[in-house]
Design an enzyme around this catalytic site. Sequence first.
Site, PDB file in Angstrom:
ATOM      1  N   GLU A   1       0.819  -1.213   0.000  1.00  0.00           N
ATOM      2  CA  GLU A   1       0.000   0.000   0.000  1.00  0.00           C
ATOM      3  C   GLU A   1       0.851   1.259   0.000  1.00  0.00           C
ATOM      4  OE1 GLU A   1      -1.603   1.065   4.267  1.00  0.00           O
ATOM      5  OE2 GLU A   1      -1.944  -1.056   3.880  1.00  0.00           O
TER       6      GLU A   1
ATOM      7  N   LYS B   1      -8.506   3.744  -3.338  1.00  0.00           N
ATOM      8  CA  LYS B   1      -9.555   3.907  -2.339  1.00  0.00           C
ATOM      9  C   LYS B   1      -9.419   5.276  -1.674  1.00  0.00           C
ATOM     10  CE  LYS B   1      -9.137  -1.043  -1.227  1.00  0.00           C
ATOM     11  NZ  LYS B   1     -10.511  -1.599  -1.287  1.00  0.00           N
TER      12      LYS B   1
ATOM     13  N   GLU C   1      -2.663  10.457   4.222  1.00  0.00           N
ATOM     14  CA  GLU C   1      -3.692  10.553   5.257  1.00  0.00           C
ATOM     15  C   GLU C   1      -3.624  11.914   5.935  1.00  0.00           C
ATOM     16  OE1 GLU C   1      -5.361   6.592   6.755  1.00  0.00           O
ATOM     17  OE2 GLU C   1      -3.238   6.536   7.335  1.00  0.00           O
TER      18      GLU C   1
ATOM     19  N   TRP D   1     -13.046   8.591   7.920  1.00  0.00           N
ATOM     20  CA  TRP D   1     -13.434   7.721   9.026  1.00  0.00           C
ATOM     21  C   TRP D   1     -12.951   8.340  10.331  1.00  0.00           C
ATOM     22  CZ3 TRP D   1      -9.409   5.028  11.684  1.00  0.00           C
ATOM     23  CH2 TRP D   1      -8.136   5.138  11.082  1.00  0.00           C
TER      24      TRP D   1
END
Length: 310
Positions: A78, A160, A82, A164
């Site tokens: 990955e 993606k 973020e 969250w």
Amino acid sequence: MTINVDFRRGSVDSFIASGGAPSYSSDGVTFSVSRPGEAPQLSSLFYIMFGRVEVTMKAAPGAGIVSSLVLLSDTLDEIDFEWLGADDSEVQTNYFSKGQTTTYNRGQFNPAPNNQGEFITYIIDWTPQRIQWYVGGTLVRTLGYDEAEGQFPQTPMQVKFGAWSGGDSATNPPGTVEWARGPTDYSRGPFSMVVRGAVVTDYSTGKSYTYGDNSGTWQSIRSEGGKVYGNSGGAGGITVTASAAPVATDVSPTVPVGGIGQGNTATQTGWPWEPTGTDGGRGGQGAIPEGWRITPDGKLRPVGGSTVSE
């Protein structure tokens, strides 16, 4: 190929939603978190094998709220951006290989001023030689293959993105809440991430990718009807307006950094999504149906059908 999706025009079926329903408006697609367990995201049906992902977006505000852009493979390679809602001046860049988390020294916080107040284009440019992260035309980080010390991501990735709550102490371990700079106070919500558009370029060609063996190297990946890195001419087409020295951060091994998933990835920070694909539960979100193709604006159409978007 390259697809260019303008979410201000609505949804496209090459990206599927999970974790809650995103909404669409003249600003783009909005991912809102307003209560525990809400974690809306979009995941690509397709995979890229090396490539460039450009997303124009505003990050979500709020202590404990995390906005994420993640490239993730079935074998848990990955590459991440973020944004932590408690600080609108920076973004965390990160990478993992095969879900290995024996060390947490890969994460860096890089400058991204006013990331909640204005639309900024973020780019991940991934080749066999290196990964580069860009913020608004500024190259903020470069990772060379050898620098990764055997942890270089190099298997087919899905794209993606979504929001969250890492700061929800009822659903996340203390290390995640601390990393997300929580706890989250839902009474101050909803907390919304907005994506205006995404441009995705695959640097390989062909119909599908398969694993030739268990080595996990990019040389073992097979492309049906094409060539891995066969579209390398598409690489290097980024206009760089500036460069910035990365701000390295020492992250405690008890604080998880980067990644998404629940139960199927050791690198998760807690994004509670559920696999819905046909890949045997490995975490993927499916594939392009047989007899269908993607148009340049991200729509699915039957092979031989019109290329005109509706």
